[in-house]
Design a protein around this motif. Structure first.
Motif, PDB file in Angstrom:
ATOM      1  N   TYR A 128       0.821  -1.208   0.000  1.00 51.86           N
ATOM      2  CA  TYR A 128       0.000   0.000   0.000  1.00 51.86           C
ATOM      3  C   TYR A 128       0.858   1.262   0.000  1.00 51.86           C
ATOM      4  CZ  TYR A 128      -3.179  -3.602   1.812  1.00 51.86           C
ATOM      5  OH  TYR A 128      -3.904  -4.754   2.002  1.00 51.86           O
ATOM      6  N   SER A 157      -5.241   0.048   2.726  1.00 52.87           N
ATOM      7  CA  SER A 157      -5.860  -0.891   1.808  1.00 52.87           C
ATOM      8  C   SER A 157      -5.401  -0.560   0.387  1.00 52.87           C
ATOM      9  CB  SER A 157      -7.381  -0.807   1.924  1.00 52.87           C
ATOM     10  OG  SER A 157      -8.004  -1.763   1.102  1.00 52.87           O
ATOM     11  N   SER A 185      -9.065   4.551  -1.587  1.00 56.86           N
ATOM     12  CA  SER A 185      -8.629   3.161  -1.483  1.00 56.86           C
ATOM     13  C   SER A 185      -9.817   2.219  -1.320  1.00 56.86           C
ATOM     14  CB  SER A 185      -7.660   2.997  -0.305  1.00 56.86           C
ATOM     15  OG  SER A 185      -8.262   3.438   0.899  1.00 56.86           O
TER      16      SER A 185
END
Length: 301
Positions: A113, A134, A152
């Motif tokens: 991420y 995420s 996200s």
């Protein structure tokens, strides 16, 4: 006064010339080897799948991210490979920041991420930082706000300052989190005339926020499937254009005078549109919501 010896003089002259030629030929051979390596890399790049691309305006260069975990920098005519940089993983997203003059890339997978910040002059990695928890889906620069919008898979939409890209990686982000979506936010944008931050995703609706107060100003309802993208257009007035996975395109009046609901200006179904199966993407990484619910079509009001 010494006597000049022509034999020694000629020998010294030959030695000097030889020493002068060595760096020249060494550089020439090195350049030839580098050209050969770039040629092989160019052939390798052409065989890969392009995952994202960006235009570096100040350098007049195009950069491509490919499936073999590499970034390739090309001239404006796309005929000359300037440089070739390896990355840790395939970069599925890319953004050139005109304000910070850096290239921002992200992998967009379920284990990585991080954002990577690249120097556009030396084409080297400056640093990496973690913003989301995420999968990163969308990142947009808003120069007039001096900010970057990013969304996200975990329904997060952040607004953070561009100035953070010029600092070290050991920094704390003074960010804003915009609330409203119940599913992942696939696309974000900004409407400068109406001063609205726009987000759209898997919950069928488009949300609009005030960038100063972070309060919800408008909710556009009308799509019956997950949204793929949202964009701001001017023709001649500022409007929001959205498209869902079925190919349904809708144009919205986002004037704040319209109130919380806004109004639908036009709706068109693209002929021959092929669904892009965004549901398979969201279900693969369970967003904390029922997959059956995410597939359910909205009931007509």
């Amino acid at each position: 006064m010494g006597i000049f010896n022509p034999v020694i003089g000629i020998a010294r002259l030959i030695k000097v010339r030889q020493q002068g030629k060595q760096p020249y030929f060494a550089k020439k051979n090195t350049a030839k080897q580098d050209a050969g390596k770039l040629k092989k890399k160019k052939a390798n790049v052409l065989k890969q799948t392009v995952t994202s691309m960006a235009w570096i305006d100040r350098k007049r260069q195009m950069v491509f991210a490919t499936s073999n975990s590499c970034l390739s920098f090309w001239n404006s005519r796309l005929v000359h490979l300037i440089d070739f940089v390896e990355t840790v993983a395939p970069q599925l997203g890319m953004l050139y920041s005109t304000c910070a003059d850096v290239l921002l890339t992200w992998a967009g997978d379920e284990v990585n991420y991080d954002y990577s910040v690249w120097d556009c002059n030396s084409r080297t990695l400056r640093y990496q930082f973690n913003m989301h928890k995420s999968i990163i889906l969308s990142t947009v620069e808003i120069p007039c706000l001096g900010a970057i919008l990013s969304s996200s898979m975990d329904r997060s939409l952040y607004v953070w300052p561009i100035s953070k890209l010029l600092q070290s990686r050991d920094i704390s982000f003074d960010d804003k989190k915009l609330l409203g979506h119940t599913y992942a936010i696939r696309s974000v944008g900004f409407a400068p005339q109406n001063d609205l931050i726009i987000g759209a995703g898997f919950d069928f609706d488009i949300f609009c926020w005030d960038p100063t107060t972070s309060s919800l100003q408008m909710k556009l309802v009308g799509h019956r499937l997950s949204l793929v993208s949202v964009a701001v257009i001017n023709n001649p007035f500022e409007r929001a254009a959205s498209i869902d996975e079925s190919g349904s395109v809708k144009i919205w009046n986002i004037d704040r005078a319209q109130g919380l609901r806004g109004s639908l200006v036009q709706s068109v179904m693209l002929q021959g549109a092929v669904p892009n199966h965004v549901f398979s993407f969201i279900s693969a990484f369970d967003n904390g919501k029922s997959k059956d619910k995410s597939r359910r079509k909205r009931k007509s009001s």
